[in-house]
Design a protein around this motif. Structure first.
Motif, PDB file in Angstrom:
ATOM      1  N   GLN A   1      47.899  35.846  29.774  1.00 58.59           N
ATOM      2  CA  GLN A   1      46.515  35.943  29.311  1.00 58.59           C
ATOM      3  C   GLN A   1      46.054  34.633  28.688  1.00 58.59           C
ATOM      4  N   THR A   2      46.927  34.013  27.916  1.00 59.15           N
ATOM      5  CA  THR A   2      46.569  32.741  27.271  1.00 59.15           C
ATOM      6  C   THR A   2      46.346  31.652  28.307  1.00 59.15           C
ATOM      7  N   GLU A   3      47.201  31.603  29.326  1.00 54.69           N
ATOM      8  CA  GLU A   3      47.033  30.621  30.398  1.00 54.69           C
ATOM      9  C   GLU A   3      45.718  30.858  31.142  1.00 54.69           C
ATOM     10  N   MET A   4      45.419  32.119  31.421  1.00 52.42           N
ATOM     11  CA  MET A   4      44.161  32.459  32.103  1.00 52.42           C
ATOM     12  C   MET A   4      42.961  32.043  31.259  1.00 52.42           C
ATOM     13  N   ALA A   5      43.037  32.313  29.948  1.00 51.24           N
ATOM     14  CA  ALA A   5      41.944  31.953  29.049  1.00 51.24           C
ATOM     15  C   ALA A   5      41.757  30.442  28.994  1.00 51.24           C
ATOM     16  N   ARG A   6      42.868  29.703  28.910  1.00 46.40           N
ATOM     17  CA  ARG A   6      42.761  28.239  28.828  1.00 46.40           C
ATOM     18  C   ARG A   6      42.119  27.666  30.096  1.00 46.40           C
ATOM     19  N   SER A   7      42.565  28.160  31.252  1.00 46.58           N
ATOM     20  CA  SER A   7      42.019  27.660  32.512  1.00 46.58           C
ATOM     21  C   SER A   7      40.520  27.945  32.625  1.00 46.58           C
ATOM     22  N   ALA A   8      40.127  29.198  32.346  1.00 47.64           N
ATOM     23  CA  ALA A   8      38.711  29.549  32.435  1.00 47.64           C
ATOM     24  C   ALA A   8      37.907  28.871  31.334  1.00 47.64           C
ATOM     25  N   GLY A   9      38.555  28.645  30.169  1.00 47.86           N
ATOM     26  CA  GLY A   9      37.867  27.972  29.069  1.00 47.86           C
ATOM     27  C   GLY A   9      37.481  26.553  29.406  1.00 47.86           C
TER      28      GLY A   9
ATOM     29  N   LEU B   1      30.251  36.930  30.880  1.00 45.30           N
ATOM     30  CA  LEU B   1      30.898  35.695  31.334  1.00 45.30           C
ATOM     31  C   LEU B   1      30.916  35.588  32.857  1.00 45.30           C
ATOM     32  N   SER B   2      30.932  36.737  33.529  1.00 42.20           N
ATOM     33  CA  SER B   2      30.996  36.747  34.995  1.00 42.20           C
ATOM     34  C   SER B   2      29.764  36.131  35.636  1.00 42.20           C
ATOM     35  N   ILE B   3      28.680  36.035  34.878  1.00 40.89           N
ATOM     36  CA  ILE B   3      27.447  35.439  35.416  1.00 40.89           C
ATOM     37  C   ILE B   3      27.723  34.050  35.978  1.00 40.89           C
ATOM     38  N   HIS B   4      28.563  33.301  35.294  1.00 42.47           N
ATOM     39  CA  HIS B   4      28.882  31.943  35.742  1.00 42.47           C
ATOM     40  C   HIS B   4      30.367  31.780  36.062  1.00 42.47           C
ATOM     41  N   GLY B   5      31.023  32.883  36.435  1.00 41.46           N
ATOM     42  CA  GLY B   5      32.377  32.814  36.968  1.00 41.46           C
ATOM     43  C   GLY B   5      33.468  32.425  35.998  1.00 41.46           C
ATOM     44  N   VAL B   6      33.301  32.758  34.716  1.00 40.81           N
ATOM     45  CA  VAL B   6      34.328  32.412  33.724  1.00 40.81           C
ATOM     46  C   VAL B   6      34.767  33.663  32.956  1.00 40.81           C
ATOM     47  N   LYS B   7      34.925  34.744  33.668  1.00 42.90           N
ATOM     48  CA  LYS B   7      35.260  36.031  33.060  1.00 42.90           C
ATOM     49  C   LYS B   7      36.520  35.972  32.205  1.00 42.90           C
ATOM     50  N   ASP B   8      37.524  35.207  32.650  1.00 42.08           N
ATOM     51  CA  ASP B   8      38.823  35.228  31.978  1.00 42.08           C
ATOM     52  C   ASP B   8      38.877  34.360  30.722  1.00 42.08           C
ATOM     53  N   ALA B   9      37.771  33.709  30.352  1.00 43.00           N
ATOM     54  CA  ALA B   9      37.791  32.821  29.186  1.00 43.00           C
ATOM     55  C   ALA B   9      38.016  33.578  27.882  1.00 43.00           C
ATOM     56  N   ILE B  10      37.715  34.879  27.874  1.00 43.03           N
ATOM     57  CA  ILE B  10      37.931  35.704  26.686  1.00 43.03           C
ATOM     58  C   ILE B  10      38.882  36.832  27.049  1.00 43.03           C
ATOM     59  N   GLN B  11      40.002  36.901  26.344  1.00 40.15           N
ATOM     60  CA  GLN B  11      41.043  37.881  26.624  1.00 40.15           C
ATOM     61  C   GLN B  11      41.282  38.750  25.391  1.00 40.15           C
ATOM     62  N   LEU B  12      41.424  40.053  25.613  1.00 39.95           N
ATOM     63  CA  LEU B  12      41.758  40.991  24.540  1.00 39.95           C
ATOM     64  C   LEU B  12      43.224  41.383  24.682  1.00 39.95           C
ATOM     65  N   VAL B  13      44.016  41.097  23.664  1.00 35.80           N
ATOM     66  CA  VAL B  13      45.441  41.438  23.691  1.00 35.80           C
ATOM     67  C   VAL B  13      45.582  42.917  23.358  1.00 35.80           C
ATOM     68  N   SER B  14      45.908  43.710  24.356  1.00 32.88           N
ATOM     69  CA  SER B  14      46.055  45.145  24.150  1.00 32.88           C
ATOM     70  C   SER B  14      47.494  45.602  24.352  1.00 32.88           C
ATOM     71  N   THR B  15      48.402  44.636  24.573  1.00 33.68           N
ATOM     72  CA  THR B  15      49.817  44.984  24.712  1.00 33.68           C
ATOM     73  C   THR B  15      50.421  45.196  23.339  1.00 33.68           C
ATOM     74  N   ARG B  16      51.714  45.521  23.302  1.00 38.71           N
ATOM     75  CA  ARG B  16      52.370  45.824  22.029  1.00 38.71           C
ATOM     76  C   ARG B  16      52.882  44.557  21.361  1.00 38.71           C
ATOM     77  N   GLU B  17      52.074  43.507  21.388  1.00 37.37           N
ATOM     78  CA  GLU B  17      52.481  42.239  20.779  1.00 37.37           C
ATOM     79  C   GLU B  17      52.329  42.313  19.263  1.00 37.37           C
ATOM     80  N   GLU B  18      53.321  41.822  18.545  1.00 33.04           N
ATOM     81  CA  GLU B  18      53.229  41.715  17.106  1.00 33.04           C
ATOM     82  C   GLU B  18      52.487  40.433  16.750  1.00 33.04           C
ATOM     83  N   VAL B  19      51.810  40.454  15.603  1.00 30.24           N
ATOM     84  CA  VAL B  19      51.057  39.280  15.160  1.00 30.24           C
ATOM     85  C   VAL B  19      51.982  38.078  15.010  1.00 30.24           C
ATOM     86  N   GLU B  20      53.189  38.305  14.481  1.00 34.76           N
ATOM     87  CA  GLU B  20      54.136  37.202  14.313  1.00 34.76           C
ATOM     88  C   GLU B  20      54.503  36.572  15.651  1.00 34.76           C
ATOM     89  N   ASP B  21      54.601  37.381  16.694  1.00 37.22           N
ATOM     90  CA  ASP B  21      54.931  36.850  18.012  1.00 37.22           C
ATOM     91  C   ASP B  21      53.798  35.974  18.536  1.00 37.22           C
TER      92      ASP B  21
END
Length: 803
Positions: free
Chosen positions: A367-375, A527-547
């Motif tokens: 997700q972070t890689e996708m966000a960086r690329s679209a960002g 964001l999809s209006i200009h093809g940058v949908k992935d620039a904003i990602q919501l972390v919905s997995t079981r990731e801990e804040v420390e991770d």
């Protein structure tokens, strides 16, 4: 009773009832015979041997699906590779490293877990002992021959591994026993070979003995019997059974046969990489799934040992198939060795976790890689295009308000039914039509501001003829915003990220999961209006804040939005990533002796009572000493009591009163409720000194009609926000005209106060020349520096205008 059990494998497997015999003899007060393979080192009643009462057990047969589940592991096998146990010179043991590992294993054992160790190191320990003996022997012979104690021309013979293992095994075990004794933990040694696993009766005997040791709260320490290594012929894998070729396969075999919940394999690499570690494109795999072997390119083996990463992966996958979870991690790194095992058991992102459950969506790293690329694409858009996206999101907030409010209702109902949120947190969680309308208005303000953000020229300099330098605003990169119970934060922060051209990773609280999901969908739709949908990602997995805070190579700035405890936790966890925010909001209002009665009452009421849970609410009221017995002071007290504000007295204030409110425990308290501290000061300067000592540099206020006094207060106080005759509640991005804020920062560098669009930008320097070199400007060069300031011109992506 501290027992150190020294087992000969042949005796162990031939006499499966020997342990019970020893236990029976000990309970009868008899000394075990020398023929017994158990050695008594101290005395303890067998009745005192603790049994496990911690409810960690689970049905075996299926490995854990997620890292966070590892906290449930009861039976854990730790495999220590040769590189972990031995020193860098391969001659002797890494004692400090071993001591840290022993401490962690003992700690987990004392928590009620069943710990086992598969260890290397006998050969290295034996090599050290044999070299010492040979050197000593040669030294004595040479001294006798020459009459002088000279050590010239002394060469060491090549030491055979089996002899080294034989010489080192007892010493290795004695070392373990001495270390574990410090934690009142008993150990037992077991030596095995591959041949021992080919005999069903011997394998059953081994299994029985290990179970009995675990039942008695003893840590079995298992090693291959390298002194009698069998020939290689039997080492071919049987169908469905892994052969004991090295300690990796031994650990996997034992983990499955003993139905262990977790196998931790420690080596000298961080985990499993998709290509050889050290190569340019090598990427550490956080999680590895069966079937992904084709994506791995293995490197060379470790400097010691016989396994290598390929053997580790094969053993790990075999154990995983048998129902045991596996983590491969680095046990040699000096900064993490002291907590690597406990971190893994706590579910933290350490090493490579082997899982059979592949998530439906992308990992947080993906997700972070996708966000960086679209960002990066987002940052290259024209300002008008970014403005269009934000306006579209503002429209969606009102057009789709029924969907948003329906999702929010589910979250509210769940929060109320569980009773886990305070009234203040419930208020933050709740959305309404009016809140959505206000959000929409704020987003449109941000859209206007975005017209002059990325690419703005801050400075232009003519360095020399035909050599111009510009300083230009650019996005920071990837932002991680962590927020609690405030779903309205999501569209605000999203709009600011879009306006500033930053990629955004969002981690919201579980209490707002439904609301966050629909708001994120709307943000991506815009964001999809200009093809940058992935620039904003919501972390919905079981990731801990420390991770998340450990992704220092992928995230450029963390912005916490939540309780002071959340902010402090993130500041501690994010050692490699800058954190923008404040851990506390200890805001002061100072009422000068020349204050207006009406203004003082109005400002204090609003600062404390409008929203007491806000970080910009007043926590301490400072009152000039001359006001103590004045009508103004009486009115302040009456107003606070009418508003049901609990008052705490500062030390000086308490000294003036016969019957005072409860004296405050600390002048550095953020109440976050209808409570405040009142303290007395003798002057404006004393008020400033008090705030500098006890405040949090957030927002502080002076109430006075004396302009000179006010200006001195405003100039001397170094808080992020300093107000004169205005409520502390004005410290807010929307109220400052920023449209919204990502938070309030009390940092001394970068942005301070409410952080809006400008606070999410950094700068870069652009130099335009015509073949200039630094040598041109040396003493022998033909050019000289001008450093002439030029009028600022606006530079936007894809075009440049000049003055």
């Amino acid at each position: 009773m501290y027992l150190q059990k020294m087992f000969s494998c042949s005796q162990l497997l031939a006499r499966p009832n020997a342990l019970q015999t020893f236990k029976r003899a000990a309970s009868q007060g008899k000394n075990p015979s020398s023929s017994t393979f158990l050695t008594l080192h101290a005395v303890r009643q067998w009745s005192n041997v603790p049994f496990f009462t911690v409810p960690l057990a689970r049905a075996h047969g299926k490995s854990f699906a997620h890292r966070s589940d590892l906290r449930q592991a009861k039976r854990i096998l730790v495999k220590l590779g040769s590189a972990v146990v031995t020193r860098g010179d391969e001659c002797g043991l890494a004692l400090g490293r071993l001591a840290s590992i022993v401490e962690q294993v003992a700690m987990l054992q004392n928590q009620g877990r069943e710990m086992m160790i598969v260890t290397s190191g006998a050969v290295a320990f034996g090599k050290q002992r044999l070299r010492h003996e040979i050197l000593l022997s040669q030294s004595v012979r040479q001294a006798l021959h020459s009459g002088q104690n000279q050590l010239k021309d002394m060469s060491l013979p090549v030491l055979e591994a089996r002899a080294c293992a034989a010489a080192g095994q007892s010493g290795l075990m004695a070392l373990y026993e001495a270390m574990f004794t410090q934690y009142s933990t008993c150990t037992a040694q077991i030596l095995v070979t591959n041949l021992d696993f080919h005999d069903d009766q011997k394998r059953r005997n081994l299994n029985s003995t290990l179970h009995e040791l675990l039942r008695m709260n003893i840590v079995p320490i298992i090693n291959t019997n390298d002194a009698v290594v069998p020939p290689p012929e039997p080492n071919s894998d049987l169908q469905g059974v892994i052969s004991i070729k090295d300690n990796d396969s031994l650990a996997a075999r034992l983990a499955v046969e003993m139905r262990a919940d977790l196998l931790i394999a420690l080596s000298d690499v961080e985990g499993l990489y998709d290509s050889p570690p050290g190569s340019d494109d090598a990427k550490l795999l956080d999680t590895f799934y069966p079937g992904d072997q084709h994506s791995i390119t293995y490197g060379t083996k470790s400097r010691v040992g016989i396994g290598g990463m390929e053997a580790k992966v094969k053993a790990a996958l075999w154990a995983l198939q048998g129902g045991t979870s596996v983590v491969i991690a680095n046990g040699t790194h000096p900064k993490v060795t002291g907590h690597v095992i406990t971190d893994i058991v706590e579910g933290k992102k350490v090493g490579t976790f082997f899982s059979e459950v592949k998530p439906a969506g992308p990992t947080v790293e993906q997700q972070t890689e996708m966000a960086r690329s679209a960002g990066r694409t987002l940052a290259s858009l024209e300002p008008e295009q970014r403005s269009d996206i934000i306006c579209a999101l503002a429209d969606l907030l009102t057009e789709r308000k029924d969907e948003i409010l329906s999702a929010n209702k589910k979250d509210m109902e769940h929060a109320v039914s569980t009773g886990r949120l305070s009234p203040a947190m419930l208020k933050r969680l709740s959305l309404s039509s009016s809140k959505l309308n206000s959000l929409s208005i704020g987003l449109r303000q941000i859209a206007v501001s975005s017209q002059d953000s990325v690419g703005r020229v801050l400075r232009r300099t003519r360095v020399a003829n035909n050599l111009e330098l510009e300083q230009i605003t650019v996005p920071i990169g990837v932002l991680l915003v962590i927020f609690e119970s405030r779903p309205d934060c999501l569209p605000q922060v999203s709009a600011l990220a879009i306006a500033s051209g930053n990629a955004l990773l969002l981690k919201g609280g579980k209490e707002a999961a439904n609301t966050n999901r629909i708001l994120h969908e709307l943000a991506q739709e815009a964001l999809s209006i200009h093809g940058v949908k992935d620039a904003i990602q919501l972390v919905s997995t079981r990731e801990e804040v420390e991770d998340l805070c450990r992704l220092e190579k992928m995230i450029d700035l963390i912005i916490p939005r939540g309780s002071s405890q959340l902010v402090r936790d993130i500041q501690r966890a994010a050692k490699g990533i800058p954190v923008l925010g404040h851990s506390e909001g200890i805001c002061h209002v100072y009422v000068d002796h020349e204050a207006s009665v009406d203004k003082a009452i109005k400002i204090i009421r609003d600062s404390k009572c409008d929203y007491p849970a806000a970080c910009n609410a007043m926590e301490t009221l400072l009152v000039h000493r001359e006001l103590l017995r004045s009508p103004l002071f009486d009115q302040i007290i009456d107003m606070l009591r009418t508003e049901h504000v609990k008052i705490h007295a500062g030390p000086k204030f308490a000294s003036y009163l016969t019957f005072s409110p409860s004296e405050v425990k600390s002048l550095r308290t953020e109440y976050g409720d209808l409570e405040c501290c009142i303290e007395v000061v003798d002057s404006m300067q004393e008020a400033v000194d008090h705030i500098h000592k006890y405040g949090s540099s957030h927002t502080d206020v002076i109430v006075t009609e004396n302009e000179d006094t006010a200006e001195q207060f405003l100039q001397q106080l170094d808080s992020a926000c300093v107000f004169w005759n205005a409520s502390s509640r004005f410290a807010d991005g929307y109220r400052f005209g920023l449209g919204a804020e990502v938070g309030i920062s009390t940092a001394r560098i970068h942005a301070r106060g409410p952080v809006g669009l400008d606070g999410l930008l950094t700068t870069k320097w652009v130099l335009r020349g015509e073949g200039h070199t630094a040598a041109d400007f040396s003493e022998q060069g033909s050019m000289t520096y001008l450093h002439e300031n030029l009028p600022v011109a606006q530079v936007l992506p894809g075009r440049r205008t000049t003055s």
